[in-house]
Design a protein around this motif. Structure first.
Motif, PDB file in Angstrom:
ATOM      1  N   ARG A 119     -46.563  -7.889 -11.793  1.00  0.00           N
ATOM      2  CA  ARG A 119     -46.411  -6.870 -10.751  1.00  0.00           C
ATOM      3  C   ARG A 119     -47.496  -7.037  -9.676  1.00  0.00           C
ATOM      4  NH1 ARG A 119     -48.357  -0.733 -11.539  1.00  0.00           N
ATOM      5  NH2 ARG A 119     -47.710   0.148  -9.533  1.00  0.00           N
ATOM      6  N   ALA A 120     -48.724  -7.238 -10.127  1.00  0.00           N
ATOM      7  CA  ALA A 120     -49.836  -7.412  -9.185  1.00  0.00           C
ATOM      8  C   ALA A 120     -49.571  -8.604  -8.272  1.00  0.00           C
ATOM      9  CB  ALA A 120     -51.144  -7.586  -9.948  1.00  0.00           C
ATOM     10  N   THR A 121     -49.152  -9.695  -8.874  1.00  0.00           N
ATOM     11  CA  THR A 121     -48.938 -10.922  -8.109  1.00  0.00           C
ATOM     12  C   THR A 121     -47.773 -10.766  -7.138  1.00  0.00           C
ATOM     13  OG1 THR A 121     -49.805 -12.187  -9.965  1.00  0.00           O
ATOM     14  CG2 THR A 121     -48.509 -13.391  -8.346  1.00  0.00           C
ATOM     15  N   LEU A 122     -46.702 -10.146  -7.606  1.00  0.00           N
ATOM     16  CA  LEU A 122     -45.556  -9.930  -6.720  1.00  0.00           C
ATOM     17  C   LEU A 122     -45.959  -9.103  -5.502  1.00  0.00           C
ATOM     18  CD1 LEU A 122     -42.563  -9.924  -5.890  1.00  0.00           C
ATOM     19  CD2 LEU A 122     -42.197  -8.030  -7.493  1.00  0.00           C
ATOM     20  N   ARG A 123     -46.745  -8.076  -5.733  1.00  0.00           N
ATOM     21  CA  ARG A 123     -47.131  -7.209  -4.612  1.00  0.00           C
ATOM     22  C   ARG A 123     -47.981  -7.972  -3.594  1.00  0.00           C
ATOM     23  NH1 ARG A 123     -46.706  -1.690  -4.388  1.00  0.00           N
ATOM     24  NH2 ARG A 123     -44.985  -2.109  -5.805  1.00  0.00           N
TER      25      ARG A 123
ATOM     26  N   SER B 298     -39.604 -11.814  -7.736  1.00  0.00           N
ATOM     27  CA  SER B 298     -38.931 -10.535  -8.014  1.00  0.00           C
ATOM     28  C   SER B 298     -37.960 -10.682  -9.166  1.00  0.00           C
ATOM     29  CB  SER B 298     -38.124 -10.027  -6.817  1.00  0.00           C
ATOM     30  OG  SER B 298     -38.810 -10.181  -5.654  1.00  0.00           O
ATOM     31  N   ARG B 299     -37.261 -11.788  -9.169  1.00  0.00           N
ATOM     32  CA  ARG B 299     -36.327 -12.015 -10.275  1.00  0.00           C
ATOM     33  C   ARG B 299     -37.071 -12.047 -11.607  1.00  0.00           C
ATOM     34  NH1 ARG B 299     -31.828 -15.733 -10.393  1.00  0.00           N
ATOM     35  NH2 ARG B 299     -33.358 -17.251 -11.119  1.00  0.00           N
ATOM     36  N   LEU B 300     -38.164 -12.764 -11.616  1.00  0.00           N
ATOM     37  CA  LEU B 300     -38.946 -12.852 -12.849  1.00  0.00           C
ATOM     38  C   LEU B 300     -39.452 -11.473 -13.266  1.00  0.00           C
ATOM     39  CD1 LEU B 300     -41.058 -16.067 -12.249  1.00  0.00           C
ATOM     40  CD2 LEU B 300     -39.580 -15.649 -14.214  1.00  0.00           C
ATOM     41  N   GLU B 301     -39.903 -10.725 -12.285  1.00  0.00           N
ATOM     42  CA  GLU B 301     -40.470  -9.416 -12.598  1.00  0.00           C
ATOM     43  C   GLU B 301     -39.405  -8.500 -13.190  1.00  0.00           C
ATOM     44  OE1 GLU B 301     -42.608  -5.486 -11.693  1.00  0.00           O
ATOM     45  OE2 GLU B 301     -40.794  -6.136 -10.695  1.00  0.00           O
TER      46      GLU B 301
ATOM     47  N   GLY C 153     -50.001   7.217   6.162  1.00  0.00           N
ATOM     48  CA  GLY C 153     -49.876   5.895   5.549  1.00  0.00           C
ATOM     49  C   GLY C 153     -50.323   5.952   4.098  1.00  0.00           C
ATOM     50  N   VAL C 154     -49.572   5.332   3.227  1.00  0.00           N
ATOM     51  CA  VAL C 154     -49.959   5.252   1.822  1.00  0.00           C
ATOM     52  C   VAL C 154     -50.158   3.783   1.495  1.00  0.00           C
ATOM     53  CG1 VAL C 154     -49.323   5.787  -0.556  1.00  0.00           C
ATOM     54  CG2 VAL C 154     -48.493   7.247   1.307  1.00  0.00           C
ATOM     55  N   CYS C 155     -51.356   3.436   1.042  1.00  0.00           N
ATOM     56  CA  CYS C 155     -51.580   2.027   0.710  1.00  0.00           C
ATOM     57  C   CYS C 155     -50.828   1.678  -0.562  1.00  0.00           C
ATOM     58  CB  CYS C 155     -53.062   1.715   0.529  1.00  0.00           C
ATOM     59  SG  CYS C 155     -53.304  -0.017   0.061  1.00  0.00           S
ATOM     60  N   THR C 156     -49.974   0.661  -0.449  1.00  0.00           N
ATOM     61  CA  THR C 156     -49.267   0.178  -1.629  1.00  0.00           C
ATOM     62  C   THR C 156     -49.521  -1.310  -1.834  1.00  0.00           C
ATOM     63  OG1 THR C 156     -47.261  -0.196  -0.348  1.00  0.00           O
ATOM     64  CG2 THR C 156     -47.435   1.915  -1.493  1.00  0.00           C
ATOM     65  N   ASN C 157     -50.637  -1.798  -1.278  1.00  0.00           N
ATOM     66  CA  ASN C 157     -51.048  -3.144  -1.653  1.00  0.00           C
ATOM     67  C   ASN C 157     -51.504  -3.073  -3.118  1.00  0.00           C
ATOM     68  OD1 ASN C 157     -52.543  -5.753  -1.802  1.00  0.00           O
ATOM     69  ND2 ASN C 157     -51.998  -5.825   0.360  1.00  0.00           N
TER      70      ASN C 157
END
Ligand code: FMN
Ligand code: SF4
Lengths: 436, 234
Positions: free
Chosen positions: A329-333, A361-364, B80-84
């Motif tokens: 999830r971290a990496t995808l973001r 995304s598919r992997l996630e 704004g909401v940070c979603t990083n």
């Protein structure tokens, strides 16, 4: 032995109205400027070289050497541009510095401009930090009123004007040549190098571009001497720097320490990993620097130490994640971020980051297959090092490093048919709930 | 039609004149257009093009590149909401989805009363205060879904809201004017630093940790050749 923490730039942050000129001058502020104006510009460049100061914006290029590349026989005006775009995910040092102590930056700008013989300097601040922009605007105005800026500064015959320029939202404008495009009123797309900005930068004139913290470090070097600066830090990474801890530590925050401190020491200073949890992975210098794990707690956080374990010191943006965090999830973001911020100038990055998001995304969601991991690594190979600027290398870094250390976790998404983690468990409010 | 009034036009010219080359003024000029018109308008683009002697298409190309410039009207408060990654993990995702429900708008949409435009944003350089929100680009640190809904309710009902380490919140259009280089006098509101910024400094004070003493004026930076001997003692 130097002390564990060495507050210099942060030292005034707890004083009353620290951002004002009277507060700054009551602590000896602008003393270094007076000293510098009595020096030969070339001697200032030498002092900064001797200090061993390396760029604090990520790449660690020696600052004095960069200044010495400015061709003084070039008849065009010279410019100093401060990179205050601070947008690398995890990086959060320049913004509090400019909020609390804008005058140390302004004093640094004046000394540095004098050293490279520039009569005009720009501070390019990302637009999304309104109060920080107010503080820097006001500091510049106060400096003019006090005669630290403008014509014939303190009778030295030296003139300098400083313009505070607000950006408008674009991570790529932190890349120095894209920043120059933004400052020239264009789309922020990087320029081909060479020519390097030192030769043909702003308005095709010789230009030095430095990070906020690099420039803010200059007054202390002039005031206390380059030996003083070099007495801190390690052999090739001299001086102090601000280390920013965020995420799953008990007390996230800013820690100004000699380069070479370790994450183990820093986590300890931050009160440990939040209660009942363990370190899982971390970034040493923002999301563009390959992830490290609990194997790397004792790596000296200097340029060589972190490079030695396959990552980069970067901006000392230590984002700490505990075992509740899904690395996929971290990496995808992060990958979505690079896709969004790709400036579109070159194909491998523009198209490649799009594909990376598709596959990740598919992997996630647990619908890919194990061969997708090799596909991802293959895509990374075709993007990193083959694109126009370093944004693309940054985009590949979290993917390559997370697969290296956490391949099993990717596979768990496939066997589990989706993410096996509960996102609520990693939130800040989850902890307070659990403790209550 | 939103015309560019004379005052705004004159200020746009003033901004361009700050720079060695006028086109450098374009980013702040577009901030001023947003301040005057509540968004980037075709008339604002024409005025910039006219002043800088470039085509409207050139100005448009710049305006569409940067995320802070908006083609659709923005509410009084840009939230704004940070979603990083870091903020998302720490709770930014939960906050953003709660606000979407609570306000009944999607990303980059404005409430029907014209008060609030909600957007998920990228890292805003405040990671030690995660999860972070920004209201008109002022810091709202350490948020929770509950504090976030309270915040937007306060904004909508006109209660005074202050940044957690900054001034009282002005409107989006007033904020854009500061970005154009016209200070609003609020610089002295708020503290020098928030609590997280001071964690290291507090420890240094408690433990009497300091940077080394200054060697004194005589070993100043003027004598770079004497480095190695002077360093021995440290
Ligand atoms: C995508 C990208 C983003 C960058 N963002 C920043 C930034 O926000 N601030 C910064 O100082 N340097 C940033 N840099 C590095 C600059 O290009 C440049 O190396 C730096 O400003 C030089 O200053 P220094 O030598 O003082 O570190 C970025 C580089 C890249 C490739
Ligand atoms: S690598 Fe990406 S950000 Fe850099 S020039 Fe190419 S498209 Fe633009």
């Amino acid at each position: 032995m130097t002390d564990t923490l060495t507050p210099v730039l942060t030292d005034s942050w707890d004083t009353e109205r620290a951002w004002t000129l009277p507060a700054y001058e009551s602590r000896g502020g602008y003393g270094a400027l007076r000293k510098a104006l009595g020096m030969e510009p070339g001697a200032i460049v030498e002092a900064v070289k001797e200090s061993g100061l390396r760029g604090r914006g990520g790449a660690g290029f020696p600052t004095g050497m960069k200044w010495s590349f400015i061709p003084q026989d070039n008849p065009k005006p010279k410019y100093l541009v401060v990179n205050a775009d601070e947008s690398e995910p995890g990086t959060c040092k320049d913004i509090p510095l400019m909020m609390a102590n804008p005058h140390v930056l302004v004093e640094g700008v004046i000394i540095s401009s004098f050293a490279i013989r520039a009569n005009k300097a720009f501070i390019y601040i990302r637009g999304e930090v309104l109060h920080v922009i107010r503080r820097v605007q006001a500091a510049v105005a106060e400096a003019y009123a006090a005669g630290h800026l403008g014509q014939d500064i303190h009778g030295s015959g030296y003139d300098l004007d400083v313009i505070v320029h607000a950006g408008a939202g674009a991570y790529i404008c932190g890349e120095e040549t894209a920043l120059l495009e933004g400052l020239e009123g264009r789309r922020g797309q990087p320029r081909l190098r060479p020519p390097f900005p030192a030769v043909a930068g702003l308005y095709a004139s010789p230009t030095v571009i430095n990070n906020v913290e690099s420039i803010a470090s200059v007054p202390s070097i002039i005031e206390h001497g380059h030996e003083w600066f070099a007495s801190m830090g390690t052999e090739k990474s001299k001086g102090y720097g601000i280390f920013s801890l965020s995420g799953h530590v008990a007390n996230p925050g800013q820690f100004e320490a000699p380069l070479g401190i370790t994450l183990r020491e820093l986590i300890d200073l931050a009160g440990g990993i939040r209660d009942g949890h363990q370190l899982k992975f971390w970034t040493p210098g923002g999301s563009s620097t390959p992830l490290l794990t609990d194997e790397h707690l004792d790596v000296p956080l200097d340029f060589e130490g972190v490079a030695g374990v396959g990552s980069m010191l970067g901006t000392r943006a230590l984002q700490i994640f505990d075992e509740t965090t899904c690395v996929v999830r971290a990496t995808l973001r992060w990958t979505e971020f690079y896709k969004h911020e790709s400036c579109g100038k070159c194909t491998p990055c523009r198209e490649g980051t799009w594909w990376l998001v598709q596959v990740l995304s598919r992997l996630e969601q647990g619908v890919g297959s194990e061969s997708d991991l090799d596909l991802l690594l293959d895509q990374c190979d075709n993007i990193a090092g083959r694109s126009f600027c370093a944004l693309a290398d940054g985009a590949a870094a979290p993917i390559q490093s997370s697969i290296k250390f956490f391949r099993d976790e990717y596979i768990a998404h496939l066997t589990h048919g989706g993410c096996p983690f509960d996102p609520a468990a990693s939130t800040l409010f989850a902890t307070s709930g659990a403790l209550a | 039609m939103t015309q560019v009034d004379d005052k705004t036009y004159a200020e746009l010219e003033q901004i361009a004149a700050r720079y060695p080359e006028p086109r450098s003024g374009l980013l702040p000029m577009l901030h001023l257009v947003q301040s005057a018109h509540g968004r980037i308008t075709p008339e604002g683009i024409e005025a910039c093009a006219d002043i800088l002697g470039i085509s409207a298409a050139d100005v448009s190309g710049v305006a569409t590149f940067y995320t802070m410039y908006k083609r659709r009207p923005v509410g009084d408060y840009h939230v704004g909401v940070c979603t990083n990654t870091l903020c998302a993990v720490m709770g930014g995702d939960a906050i953003f989805s709660r606000l979407k429900d609570h306000l009944d708008v999607g990303n980059d949409e404005t409430t029907p009363d014209g008060k609030i435009t909600l957007e998920h944003i990228e890292c805003n350089a405040a990671c030690d205060y995660a999860p972070v929100m920004m209201v008109n680009w002022e810091f709202m640190d350490n948020q929770t879904p509950e504090s976030a809904t309270q915040l937007v309710d306060d904004l909508r009902s006109g209660n005074e809201v202050r940044s957690t380490r900054g001034p009282r919140i002005v409107t989006w259009r007033q904020a854009e004017r500061v970005l154009a280089g016209y200070p609003d006098g609020l610089v002295d509101e708020g503290p020098a630093a928030g609590p997280a910024s001071l964690v290291g400094l507090r420890l240094a004070r408690e433990n009497d940790w300091k940077a080394p003493d200054s060697p004194g004026l005589e070993t100043g930076a003027g004598a770079p050749s004497s480095t190695s001997e002077a360093e021995e003692g440290k």
